[in-house]
Design a protein around this motif. Structure first.
Motif, PDB file in Angstrom:
ATOM      1  N   THR A   1       4.125  28.868  -8.080  1.00  0.00           N
ATOM      2  CA  THR A   1       4.403  27.831  -9.237  1.00  0.00           C
ATOM      3  C   THR A   1       3.356  27.924 -10.304  1.00  0.00           C
ATOM      4  N   LEU A   2       2.296  28.320 -10.339  1.00  0.00           N
ATOM      5  CA  LEU A   2       1.736  27.965 -11.356  1.00  0.00           C
ATOM      6  C   LEU A   2       2.364  28.646 -12.563  1.00  0.00           C
ATOM      7  N   PRO A   3       2.235  29.980 -12.605  1.00  0.00           N
ATOM      8  CA  PRO A   3       3.242  30.617 -13.460  1.00  0.00           C
ATOM      9  C   PRO A   3       4.300  30.021 -14.583  1.00  0.00           C
ATOM     10  N   CYS A   4       5.347  29.082 -13.188  1.00  0.00           N
ATOM     11  CA  CYS A   4       6.670  28.345 -13.660  1.00  0.00           C
ATOM     12  C   CYS A   4       5.935  27.104 -14.529  1.00  0.00           C
ATOM     13  N   LEU A   5       4.964  26.209 -14.061  1.00  0.00           N
ATOM     14  CA  LEU A   5       4.188  25.583 -14.306  1.00  0.00           C
ATOM     15  C   LEU A   5       4.551  25.321 -16.150  1.00  0.00           C
ATOM     16  N   LEU A   6       3.544  26.650 -16.452  1.00  0.00           N
ATOM     17  CA  LEU A   6       2.971  27.356 -17.346  1.00  0.00           C
ATOM     18  C   LEU A   6       3.928  27.325 -18.847  1.00  0.00           C
ATOM     19  N   LEU A   7       5.012  28.175 -17.936  1.00  0.00           N
ATOM     20  CA  LEU A   7       6.262  28.682 -18.727  1.00  0.00           C
ATOM     21  C   LEU A   7       6.892  26.969 -19.376  1.00  0.00           C
ATOM     22  N   PHE A   8       7.053  26.527 -18.012  1.00  0.00           N
ATOM     23  CA  PHE A   8       7.621  25.199 -18.663  1.00  0.00           C
ATOM     24  C   PHE A   8       6.762  24.539 -20.019  1.00  0.00           C
ATOM     25  N   VAL A   9       5.475  24.128 -19.214  1.00  0.00           N
ATOM     26  CA  VAL A   9       4.716  23.501 -21.044  1.00  0.00           C
ATOM     27  C   VAL A   9       4.721  24.109 -22.045  1.00  0.00           C
ATOM     28  N   ILE A  10       4.887  25.828 -21.869  1.00  0.00           N
ATOM     29  CA  ILE A  10       4.625  26.499 -22.916  1.00  0.00           C
ATOM     30  C   ILE A  10       6.668  26.258 -23.677  1.00  0.00           C
ATOM     31  N   TYR A  11       7.725  26.069 -23.173  1.00  0.00           N
ATOM     32  CA  TYR A  11       9.093  25.768 -23.358  1.00  0.00           C
ATOM     33  C   TYR A  11       9.133  24.683 -23.737  1.00  0.00           C
ATOM     34  N   ALA A  12       8.175  23.416 -23.542  1.00  0.00           N
ATOM     35  CA  ALA A  12       8.593  22.148 -24.194  1.00  0.00           C
ATOM     36  C   ALA A  12       7.597  22.142 -25.416  1.00  0.00           C
ATOM     37  N   LEU A  13       6.693  22.482 -25.936  1.00  0.00           N
ATOM     38  CA  LEU A  13       5.803  22.283 -26.264  1.00  0.00           C
ATOM     39  C   LEU A  13       6.326  23.024 -28.221  1.00  0.00           C
ATOM     40  N   THR A  14       7.314  24.513 -27.793  1.00  0.00           N
ATOM     41  CA  THR A  14       8.017  25.234 -28.976  1.00  0.00           C
ATOM     42  C   THR A  14       8.968  24.506 -28.619  1.00  0.00           C
TER      43      THR A  14
END
Length: 198
Positions: free
Chosen positions: A156-169
């Motif tokens: 789940t960590l990569p999914c969470l990191l992708l979510f954070v990157i998506y939310a920031l962009t």
């Protein structure tokens, strides 16, 4: 081999980091957003750093106490303050863990509501049922012990990191330009008390 000898499984830095980072999850983002809205980024950012530094010092203290023996936290508490105090502390930890799980599940459901539409066929309480199912699934994963927790966190960590990157962009929020830096005791306490259980 004697049954009294406890066999401990060593964990690598990657797995322990994944567990720690994935355990923070979406609620930490929500608390950071709340602090930023209430105090402004100039006070929220240093307060979050100081709060996490306090949590890190608490973690180092706990590790240094338990490092010399293979006793768990409750056994260490019993050695220091006796059986009565151990029961009281155990009750506090139990309530805090229930609160932490409810907080994690509620924040995750709140975030998912804005991302995934739920068909009306499922009814009014669909998100409540989904939240209960997610909490039950998390509890069942925890029954698998450290190995199951480790792999769930690594996945789940990569999914969470992708979510954070998506939310920031995709964010339309902007940092106000005259940033007034400072520190707030209530913001530091919010960070420490929110993540002490986790």
């Amino acid at each position: 081999m004697s049954q009294g000898i406890l066999i401990t499984e060593r964990q690598s830095f990657l797995f322990l980091s994944s567990i720690q980072i994935a355990a923070i999850g979406i609620p930490s983002l929500a608390i950071s957003y709340f602090l930023s809205k209430q105090y402004g980024p100039g006070i929220a950012i240093p307060s979050i750093f100081v709060g996490n530094l306090i949590l890190w010092l608490i973690g180092v203290a706990v590790i240094s106490i338990t490092n010399k023996s293979s006793l768990n936290g409750i056994e260490n508490i019993r050695n220091f303050i006796g059986t009565g105090g151990t029961l009281f502390i155990s009750l506090i930890i139990l309530v805090a863990c229930f609160d932490w799980m409810a907080f994690q599940t509620n924040a995750t459901m709140f975030s998912l509501k804005h991302i995934i539409p739920v068909p009306e066929v499922l009814g009014k309480g669909a998100w409540v049922r989904i939240g209960v199912a997610l909490g039950l699934f998390s509890s069942l994963l925890a029954l698998g012990g450290m190995r199951m927790l480790k792999w769930a966190s690594v996945i789940t960590l990569p999914c969470l990191l992708l979510f954070v990157i998506y939310a920031l962009t995709c964010s339309t929020l902007a940092i106000p330009t005259p940033i007034i830096w400072g520190l707030s005791l209530s913001a530091v306490l919010t960070v420490v008390l929110s993540f002490l259980t986790g």
